[in-house]
Design a protein around this motif. Structure first.
Motif, PDB file in Angstrom:
ATOM      1  N   TRP A  41       0.844  -1.198   0.000  1.00 27.29           N
ATOM      2  CA  TRP A  41       0.000   0.000   0.000  1.00 27.29           C
ATOM      3  C   TRP A  41       0.881   1.250   0.000  1.00 27.29           C
ATOM      4  O   TRP A  41       0.570   2.234  -0.654  1.00 27.29           O
ATOM      5  N   GLU A  46      -1.423   4.112  -1.663  1.00 29.17           N
ATOM      6  CA  GLU A  46      -2.864   3.884  -1.566  1.00 29.17           C
ATOM      7  C   GLU A  46      -3.292   3.899  -0.108  1.00 29.17           C
ATOM      8  O   GLU A  46      -2.548   3.476   0.769  1.00 29.17           O
ATOM      9  N   GLU A  47      -4.512   4.355   0.107  1.00 32.56           N
ATOM     10  CA  GLU A  47      -5.069   4.285   1.461  1.00 32.56           C
ATOM     11  C   GLU A  47      -5.502   2.855   1.739  1.00 32.56           C
ATOM     12  O   GLU A  47      -5.930   2.140   0.835  1.00 32.56           O
ATOM     13  N   GLU A  50     -11.186   0.357   4.068  1.00 24.98           N
ATOM     14  CA  GLU A  50     -11.943   0.663   5.279  1.00 24.98           C
ATOM     15  C   GLU A  50     -13.139  -0.265   5.380  1.00 24.98           C
ATOM     16  O   GLU A  50     -13.670  -0.716   4.365  1.00 24.98           O
TER      17      GLU A  50
END
Length: 143
Positions: A41, A46-47, A50
């Motif tokens: 990531w 990239e986040e 979630e």
């Protein structure tokens, strides 16, 4: 109804036999967890996923075959992965060492080293991983 590219791709392994096996396990309801290296990531900038986020499961031919929803995300050292997570990967592992051995083979593969841009990359107990749990919310398979 989801149009093409409406969701970000949910990619397991690289296209080929391993991805085919993993996608089939997800569609069969056997695979409900996955593990990636945190560094992946970070390199992609990239986040992290979630809880509640939905993405499109992609097969080896690049087709969207299902919509999956993230139900849990944990960032932890590799050495702390538990048996339940290993079992829930749906690949037939019966122990954490067996699960870890297979994952380390993948993470140390040429494709992965190339992707990380680090031929000397080594995984150990302290390597940070992202352990995700997910569920299929919609099958996009025709027929």
């Amino acid at each position: 109804m989801t149009g093409p590219h409406a969701l970000k791709p949910f990619l397991l392994a690289y296209p080929g036999p391993l991805r085919d096996q993993l996608v089939a396990a997800v569609l069969a309801g056997e695979k409900v967890s996955t593990t990636g290296l945190l560094v992946e990531w970070q390199i992609e900038n990239e986040e992290l996923p979630e809880v509640g986020e939905r993405s499109a499961l992609i097969d080896s031919d690049g087709r969207e075959v299902a919509v999956v929803e993230v139900t849990e995300v944990r960032v932890l050292p590799l050495g702390e992965i538990d048996l339940q997570h290993a079992l829930d990967e749906g690949e037939g592992y019966l122990s954490v060492p067996e699960w870890r051995s297979a994952h380390e083979r993948f993470w140390h593969s040429e494709e992965m080293r190339e992707g990380l841009g680090d031929p000397g990359f080594l995984v150990d107990d302290g390597t940070m991983v992202v352990a995700e749990r997910f569920r299929v919310v919609e099958s996009l398979q025709v027929g």
